[in-house]
Enzyme design. Structure first.
Site: not given
Ligand SMILES: [Zn+2]
Length: 159
Positions: A36, A97, A99, A110
């Site tokens: 990530e 961000h 995944h 999140d």
């Molecule tokens: Zn996330």
């Protein structure tokens, strides 16, 4: 490719991501896969406050923690970054961000992190944007949302 436009179904929120910022974000994701990664969104609002313009996507600040199913963004150097942006009339707009090779559905973490950020008086951003990139370089997926009053609204791509 031109700038990307997003809007929610009630046409309250509009978000424009600059082509350069979008391509930069995907490049960071491609490099980080299978881990990530993420950073913050910087830009400005239209005069009538209805449209957020995302002009800069930052890479992960130093000391951020990357794992395959978790990313923790550190706040290292964030103040300096935002001070520089401020001088260009640009501000903190939210978070992004990645995944890797997975769906873009926001995790409970999140969501709770975004609600915390919305109440962070230093960031002065009561309605932060969350972008989650999913998938991989052959098939990117995008989740775009605005957090407001502990809830989030999903925006769809118009063009
Ligand atoms: Zn996330």
């Amino acid at each position: 490719m031109d700038n990307l436009f997003f809007q929610d179904k009630n046409q309250i929120y509009n978000i424009i991501i600059s082509k350069a910022a979008y391509e930069q974000m995907l490049l960071y994701c491609e490099r980080a896969n299978p881990y990530e990664t993420g950073g913050i969104l910087i830009g400005n609002y239209s005069l009538n406050q209805t449209t957020a313009n995302i002009l800069q996507i930052t890479e992960p600040p130093k000391n951020s923690k990357h794992a395959k199913c978790n990313f923790h963004r550190s706040s290292c150097g964030l103040k300096k970054l935002l001070d520089t942006a401020w001088n260009q009339d640009q501000f903190y707009l939210g978070e992004w961000h990645y995944h890797p090779n997975a769906s873009t559905n926001p995790s409970c973490t999140d969501i709770s992190q975004m609600i915390t950020l919305a109440h962070n008086s230093k960031l002065k951003c009561p309605e932060p944007i969350l972008i989650i990139v999913g998938g991989h370089s052959n098939n990117w997926e995008l989740f775009i949302s605005v957090f407001s009053n502990k809830r989030y609204t999903i925006l769809k791509q118009l063009k």
